[in-house]
Design an enzyme around this catalytic site. Structure first.
Site, mmCIF file in Angstrom:
data_model
loop_
_atom_site.group_PDB
_atom_site.id
_atom_site.type_symbol
_atom_site.label_atom_id
_atom_site.label_comp_id
_atom_site.label_asym_id
_atom_site.label_seq_id
_atom_site.Cartn_x
_atom_site.Cartn_y
_atom_site.Cartn_z
ATOM 1 N N GLY A 267 1.020 -1.135 -0.239
ATOM 2 C CA GLY A 267 -0.180 -0.425 -0.268
ATOM 3 C C GLY A 267 1.121 0.803 0.004
ATOM 4 N N SER A 268 0.819 1.931 -1.145
ATOM 5 C CA SER A 268 1.272 3.210 -0.806
ATOM 6 C C SER A 268 0.838 4.579 -2.307
ATOM 7 C CB SER A 268 2.885 2.930 -1.097
ATOM 8 O OG SER A 268 2.422 1.616 -2.598
ATOM 9 N N ARG A 269 1.828 5.055 -2.396
ATOM 10 C CA ARG A 269 1.296 5.992 -3.324
ATOM 11 C C ARG A 269 2.314 7.138 -3.851
ATOM 12 N NH1 ARG A 269 -0.292 11.496 -0.802
ATOM 13 N NH2 ARG A 269 1.448 12.636 -1.830
#
Length: 217
Positions: A186-188
């Site tokens: 999970g990240s950006r």
């Protein structure tokens, strides 16, 4: 479809845990099938999710000198002009892609060029959409430049992510669509583009790394 090398250790751990729990539940819970089967099913789902997370799908890439491709799979959550304080120190057009735990987490070079700047920042693990995540979370800043453009990419760890992987350093010559990194769980990824860049995506649009066109110069 292949499995990404970053996942080998986690897949092995998940497989061993599933095997142990399967053996223990079968050995000691045979008289309680209403408990044994749900436990085994949940363990299978967790094991399958780990496999799914580290998948590396086969893709046919198209190259373009004036084209900026998506560096990651996910949903476009930000398109706005903003001040970039670390490298450019001026206004840029920011395009942010949120990667959920169900997305492919490989990060790819949106253009070909030379790594003009690279820096890793340790930090917090705020949720990836938090306004301060881009300045306070664990992150990397990578700038790629060529004779047509110079763009900044920022890998930002999220609340579930605890490890940003990067495979480039300053001075490296890189090609469009090659892997430059991976973020676990999970990240950006933020892109900072020159003001005036023609953006080809909209907020809420789902994009695929190396396939979806983000913008044209």
């Amino acid at each position: 479809m292949k499995l990404h090398r970053e996942g080998y250790k986690y897949i092995l751990i998940a497989s061993l845990l599933w095997a142990i729990i399967f053996y223990v539940s079968t050995e000691f819970l045979m008289d309680w099938p209403w408990l044994m089967w749900p436990i085994q099913f949940v363990c299978f789902l967790l094991w399958f999710w780990v496999i799914w997370f580290f998948r590396l799908p086969n893709r046919n890439f198209v190259h373009g000198e004036n084209t900026i491709y998506a560096p990651a799979d996910g949903k476009v959550v930000v398109i706005e002009e903003t001040f970039e304080p670390e490298y450019f120190k001026d206004k840029r057009l920011q395009v942010s892609i949120f990667m959920s735990p169900l997305n492919v987490h490989v990060n790819r070079n949106p253009i070909s060029g030379v790594i003009n700047y690279m820096k890793y920042h340790p930090g917090k693990y705020l949720v990836a959409w938090h306004p301060k995540s881009s300045t306070e979370n664990e992150r990397t800043t990578i700038v790629i430049g060529n004779d047509k453009m110079e763009i900044l990419m920022r890998q930002i760890a999220g609340a579930l992510a605890r490890r940003i992987c990067f495979y480039v350093k300053k001075g490296d010559q890189v090609k469009q669509h090659e892997e430059f990194g991976f973020i676990r769980f999970g990240s950006r990824v933020d892109l900072f583009l020159p003001i005036g860049t023609k953006v080809d995506v909209q907020i809420g649009q789902v994009v695929q790394g190396g396939l979806s066109v983000i913008a044209h110069i």
